[in-house]
Design an enzyme around this catalytic site. Sequence first.
Site, PDB file in Angstrom:
ATOM      1  N   ASP A   1       0.908  -1.204  -0.137  1.00 36.67           N
ATOM      2  CA  ASP A   1       0.111  -0.070  -0.168  1.00 36.67           C
ATOM      3  C   ASP A   1       0.966   1.088   0.139  1.00 36.67           C
ATOM      4  OD1 ASP A   1      -2.080   1.585   0.196  1.00 36.67           O
ATOM      5  OD2 ASP A   1      -2.886   1.141   2.005  1.00 36.67           O
TER       6      ASP A   1
ATOM      7  N   ASN B   1      -2.540  12.819  -2.977  1.00 39.22           N
ATOM      8  CA  ASN B   1      -3.528  13.417  -4.057  1.00 39.22           C
ATOM      9  C   ASN B   1      -4.196  14.399  -3.610  1.00 39.22           C
ATOM     10  OD1 ASN B   1      -3.707  11.147  -5.754  1.00 39.22           O
ATOM     11  ND2 ASN B   1      -5.073   9.947  -4.848  1.00 39.22           N
TER      12      ASN B   1
ATOM     13  N   HIS C   1      -5.363  14.372  -8.442  1.00 38.07           N
ATOM     14  CA  HIS C   1      -5.333  12.952  -8.940  1.00 38.07           C
ATOM     15  C   HIS C   1      -4.687  12.683 -10.164  1.00 38.07           C
ATOM     16  CE1 HIS C   1      -8.400  11.935  -5.826  1.00 38.07           C
ATOM     17  NE2 HIS C   1      -8.802  13.191  -5.949  1.00 38.07           N
TER      18      HIS C   1
ATOM     19  N   ASP D   1      -2.614   9.474 -10.536  1.00 34.02           N
ATOM     20  CA  ASP D   1      -2.483   8.377 -11.073  1.00 34.02           C
ATOM     21  C   ASP D   1      -1.059   8.010 -12.030  1.00 34.02           C
ATOM     22  OD1 ASP D   1      -5.311   8.253 -10.731  1.00 34.02           O
ATOM     23  OD2 ASP D   1      -5.671   9.385 -12.560  1.00 34.02           O
TER      24      ASP D   1
ATOM     25  N   GLU E   1      -4.975   2.174  -3.966  1.00 31.38           N
ATOM     26  CA  GLU E   1      -3.322   2.349  -3.936  1.00 31.38           C
ATOM     27  C   GLU E   1      -2.967   1.218  -3.546  1.00 31.38           C
ATOM     28  OE1 GLU E   1      -4.819   4.419  -0.142  1.00 31.38           O
ATOM     29  OE2 GLU E   1      -5.525   4.425  -2.244  1.00 31.38           O
TER      30      GLU E   1
END
Length: 684
Positions: free
Chosen positions: A557, A565, A570, A574, A601
């Site tokens: 993770d 973010n 975002h 990404d 994630e």
Amino acid sequence: MSGEGEAAPKLERPRWLAVAVWLPVMVFVVGVAASLLVYSVARNNQRLQVTSRFAQAAGTRASAIRRAFEHGVDTTESIVALFAASEEVSREEFGDFTRPLLKGHPAIQAVSWAPVVPHARRSEVERRAAESVPGFRFTNRATQGQMVAAAEAEEYVPVLYLEPFSGNEAAIGFDLASNPSRRVSLEKARDTGAIVATGRIRLVQETGNQYGFLLIAPIYRSGTDLKTVPARQRESTGFASVVFRVGDLISSAMALLEPVEIDVAVFDDTAPPEESRLYISSGLASGGDLPELERFEGPPRDGLEHLISFDFGARRWTVVMRPAPGHFELSTRGPRLMLAGGLALSTGVATLLLLLRRRALQLERSNRALSREVVEREAAEERLRLFQSLIHASAESIYFVEPETGRFTYANEQATRESGYSLAELRDLTVQGVIAEGPLAESEVDWSDWVRSLESQPASVIQGRQRRKGGETFPVELSVSLATIGDRRFIVGIAEDISERKQAEEQQIEVRERLLALSFLDGLTGIANRRRFDEYLSTEWRRAARASTSLGLILLDLDHFKLYNDRYGHLLGDECLRKVAGVLESSISRPADLVARFGGEEMAVLLPDTSKNGAVRMAEKIRLDVETLEIPHRDSPVAPVVTVSLGVGWRIPAPGDSLDKFVEAVDAALYRAKREGRNRSVVS
């Protein structure tokens, strides 16, 4: 002497009278017999011509109807592939996928998806469906025919998705299992895993006067073992169905054929006698004088009837064809004129013989010779007309082959152009010399057996590959039958180049395979998605249990990814996920290893046949490689760059071990790594 001269005529007179009476009678009898013979030959030739034309036209239509039924399976299989390739199919996805299919099938009334809903979930499903379809509810057809709310049952199979919606509104929400005969078809499809056709039905949405039937295909949960009937019953999620209008299906099958006055009937042999009739149509534009059903009762007129039976959708179907009234009939006008002419001629000859015996005898001989010449000439002209009609009636390639040797005796211009061989070159070849693949490319013993099989059936349709003179091959479909012309037998083959059809089928298969491959990829990172991970993990777990081999699993993770973010947005988030996924993909080197996006994630690495130390080293390498990316993360309390926390698990599965508990243990190790400060790996 005068007495002797008078006695001689008296002796000759009885003899002359006897001859005068005997010869006309004999001539008359012979003339009548010859006239009847000419009449019989003409009638037989006419019967052969009518029978041949009817058999050719009816056989072509019967084959087209059969192919139309069988092509309906393609649409049903496409919908099954859609549900097999997606974990969940929305109403919009169902509509986008099925609408293009409907454009090429005018006989399809609708396609639908009907899930299996237990009574406990009825209210929930009705409420959720009503959000997209106002007023949605589970319905049954009442005795009077109107749609009413479905009665309470343990289980329902309501039509949830339906295309096209316009014109089929009455069917949305209809409980397919409410009809006993349809429930039998649903259970048969579910228990066998095969596509099943129902008997004839009056469609809920049908406004015309024609029957329909459903092709029902079971849908199961993906990744499950479906080898036994209990397993298929347990894993069934619903049914995809395609509703066909029988009249439109047959009309579309014969739309491209040359119009011929033939009555057509389709029967479902699996159904009870009173429900077996699906379709009866007249071959006449006006409908004829007799009701359509009466045309198929009793023996066929002049013995002209064509039947073909085939299995489709776990049922037995029969197509019956008979000439429409007033067509394919034997005309008696010509033969009767011949008979009348022969009788008149015989009577005239007999009358003339009373006056002049010698001349009558000469006329009799001339008449007999003329009669034979007329019969022979008419027979020759009839054979020529039949031959020419077979050659010129179609633009397809037509071949004539000797049954005994398999050698070509004739080919039309289209056949020579398609094959590249001249007629003279073809006559030096056998069928095995130009057929590269298929049943006709076998040995001579198989050829003889195949020729004998043609004697018991009116026609045979086969597929294979034909070789051109240059050596290249192309796919063909051959319609083959035995024909007799004069006193010789021939195998007549009509060849159709089906290259475009085969290419379309291959493109459809390729599209299905691409859709299946895309359904296993995560759209953002390009690595495997959760569905692919779950299926592969289940497969490798069972394999490791059978072979007593090890299985390593890493769950990771990104640390404080929400803060990342919030600061960077975002789009950069990404991009960060894609870079971390790239680190995971570059870390593995074996084909059996799998990298997947576990969710959000979280990502996972599956390592079959890996030692515990190997899994731990792999996890630490991934952690360091991610840190080496030096992706800025100013708000992280762990480090100024993006870091990851990892949970590591390793197991040699034993019989009875739980895969879910193994994954939970690795997940718990991941959360322990987070609690202990993050940017580290913890072994479960």
